[in-house]
Design an enzyme around this catalytic site. Structure first.
Site, PDB file in Angstrom:
ATOM      1  N   ASP A   1       0.845  -1.184   0.000  1.00 12.02           N
ATOM      2  CA  ASP A   1       0.000   0.000   0.000  1.00 12.02           C
ATOM      3  C   ASP A   1       0.885   1.239   0.000  1.00 12.02           C
ATOM      4  O   ASP A   1       2.000   1.222   0.544  1.00 12.02           O
ATOM      5  CB  ASP A   1      -0.910   0.005   1.241  1.00 12.02           C
ATOM      6  CG  ASP A   1      -1.997   1.056   1.149  1.00 12.02           C
ATOM      7  OD1 ASP A   1      -3.040   0.765   0.542  1.00 12.02           O
ATOM      8  OD2 ASP A   1      -1.794   2.159   1.687  1.00 12.02           O
TER       9      ASP A   1
ATOM     10  N   HIS B   1       0.342   4.038   1.567  1.00 17.24           N
ATOM     11  CA  HIS B   1       0.283   4.807   2.809  1.00 17.24           C
ATOM     12  C   HIS B   1       1.377   4.362   3.787  1.00 17.24           C
ATOM     13  O   HIS B   1       1.823   3.216   3.764  1.00 17.24           O
ATOM     14  CB  HIS B   1      -1.084   4.618   3.486  1.00 17.24           C
ATOM     15  CG  HIS B   1      -2.222   5.160   2.687  1.00 17.24           C
ATOM     16  ND1 HIS B   1      -3.049   4.359   1.939  1.00 17.24           N
ATOM     17  CD2 HIS B   1      -2.658   6.428   2.520  1.00 17.24           C
ATOM     18  CE1 HIS B   1      -3.966   5.103   1.341  1.00 17.24           C
ATOM     19  NE2 HIS B   1      -3.745   6.365   1.675  1.00 17.24           N
TER      20      HIS B   1
ATOM     21  N   SER C   1      -4.419  11.439   2.357  1.00 19.20           N
ATOM     22  CA  SER C   1      -4.938  10.272   3.069  1.00 19.20           C
ATOM     23  C   SER C   1      -3.931   9.716   4.071  1.00 19.20           C
ATOM     24  O   SER C   1      -4.302   8.927   4.947  1.00 19.20           O
ATOM     25  CB  SER C   1      -5.356   9.180   2.076  1.00 19.20           C
ATOM     26  OG  SER C   1      -4.306   8.885   1.173  1.00 19.20           O
TER      27      SER C   1
END
Length: 478
Positions: A182, A184, A275
């Site tokens: 991912d 993030h 985010s």
């Protein structure tokens, strides 16, 4: 004890169940027989899961949604990487971008605000040991480290506060900075970054004027992350990866008596991020704990690098009570050089035409399925409205409209066509503010008119009926 064991095995079924039942019956009956022989335990051979399919190595695969994942490769220990965004080794921006950042800091300083920029380091540097060997051998790790440090210093030269994020790319890390599959960061990565921010701000005199509080962070549940990269592989190859499960954290304070009575002041530190600043990773909480002050998190998930900043700068909160520090968090691979980025951010700081006498102003009903002529610099007299000196401020009567096409004409025949598309996750009350274009053939060009509506060449759905636009053109700060 025998009954408990019997019940446990009964749930398993099969041959083991039958054998234990026989043993228990024989024991109860007092038989003097030998225990039965149990069948051997099953053996398993573990193999590496999920070799990427050939489509992942085909550039033609990365279209539409997948374009942002170009090109996924399999790393070690279940890691996935993007060969473009994750493996950058050069980070320098265009000269006009640095100039715009410096202008942004000066404009914010006029409101008493210090800008703090957090370009988060790329995954390739933070998880270098997980790169596949053939990629690691060709990755200029040292060049990337130096290039990242140079970017941070170049930003500081514009008067912006940039914490010592370069320290993050050196030395071992006890826990991964990023998720395996991912884009993030993990809560661990968020906490390490928050500590660097705290060191930078706490060394400043104006930070010491903010009343201190005590915050406590504790583990609360887990974060389950399938991963955006894993989702992309699912689309390309048809198989998935297991979720990555890591601890989740929350941060809280008991607050002062003023807080409990509802008289607490608005936080003096505001976080406008991507985010990465979503509550799932607790970045705002880690910031509050490390700084010892309240942090207002206005970040927007799914809005890119500018959505949260634009929404906040155009809000009444910023107008009426600006903070001492505005933290702008974004991935370092973000496109700071995007042509229209600062054309929107800079006039938003100055509230567009709100405090200026417009040179031109008109209210028009927009055609649903075509461009509508709005402002026109004519009527017998053409005013000398040069591109480098003016901005457009558009207010729609429909705050839910987040996409609008502009076609701006100049007396030299030049035409500036572009679309402003806002994230559906933000609310700017149907207002679009943008500086007229600068550069060759535009800076000295005289504004002639602007048409608004859906993009005529993109096959977009029509606007709703009854949309009205109040359009102003006024002088801008230069």
């Amino acid at each position: 004890m025998m009954i408990l064991t019997l019940r446990h095995v009964l749930r398993r079924g099969g041959q083991w169940t039958a054998a234990l039942i026989s043993l228990c019956v024989a024991t109860v009956a007092g038989a003097q027989t030998s225990p039965p022989a149990f069948p051997p335990l099953p053996k398993y051979e573990l193999q590496a899961c999920c070799e990427l399919c050939p489509a992942a190595a085909d550039p033609a695969t990365y279209q539409g949604y997948l374009e942002g994942f170009r090109m996924i490769v399999q790393g070690k220990n279940g890691w996935l990487f993007r060969t473009e965004d994750d493996l950058l080794d050069q980070f320098a921006l265009q000269p006009q971008t640095y100039a715009a950042i410096g202008t942004l800091q000066r404009r914010l300083a006029e409101h008493g605000v210090t800008l703090v920029m957090l370009p988060i380091p790329p995954r390739g540097l933070m998880a270098w040991e997980q790169l596949p060997d053939h990629i690691a051998q060709g990755f200029a790790r040292d060049m990337a480290r130096v290039g990242y440090q140079v970017l941070l210093e170049d930003l500081r030269q514009q008067g912006v506060v940039v914490p010592r994020l370069g320290q993050l790319v050196y030395g071992p890390s006890p826990s991964p900075f990023y998720f395996k599959r991912d884009h993030h960061w993990t809560p661990h990565g968020a906490r390490r970054t928050a500590q660097q921010v705290a060191e930078a701000l706490q060394a400043m005199d104006r930070f010491a004027q903010i009343p201190a509080k005590t915050f406590t962070t504790r583990q609360q549940g887990v974060v389950r992350k399938e991963g955006t990269y894993a989702g992309a592989v699912q689309r390309m190859c048809g198989f998935g990866y297991p979720e990555q499960v890591i601890p989740r954290f929350t941060t809280a304070t008991q607050g002062s008596a003023a807080d409990l009575l509802g008289d607490a002041q608005r936080p003096e530190v505001v976080l406008a991020g991507t985010s990465n600043s979503d509550p799932a990773y607790n970045f705002a909480g880690f910031l509050s704990e490390a700084l010892g002050v309240d942090v207002l998190n206005v970040s927007v998930t799914g809005g890119g690098i500018d959505a949260a900043l634009l929404q906040y700068l155009m809000s009444e909160d910023f107008r009426s009570d600006p903070p001492r520090f505005l933290i702008w968090e974004m991935p370092v691979y973000s496109n700071f050089d995007e042509e229209d980025l600062f054309r929107q951010i800079l006039p938003a700081v100055d509230n567009g035409c709100a405090d200026r006498e417009p040179a031109l102003e008109v209210t028009r009903s927009l055609q649903p399925d075509s461009l509508t002529e709005t402002l026109f610099n004519g009527g017998g007299t053409v005013q000398p409205l040069r591109g480098k000196q003016h901005l457009l401020d558009v207010q729609l009567n429909r705050p839910d409209i987040d996409k609008l096409h502009f076609s701006i004409w100049y007396t030299n025949g030049k035409n500036d066509n572009f679309t402003i598309e806002r994230s559906r996750h933000i609310d700017t009350q149907g207002r679009f503010i943008i500086n007229l274009r600068e550069g060759e053939d535009f800076s000295e060009a005289i504004f002639l008119g602007v048409d608004l509506g859906p993009d005529p060449d993109a096959g977009e759905p029509p606007l709703p009926d009854g949309v009205e636009a109040t359009v102003k053109l006024c002088e801008r700060r230069v």
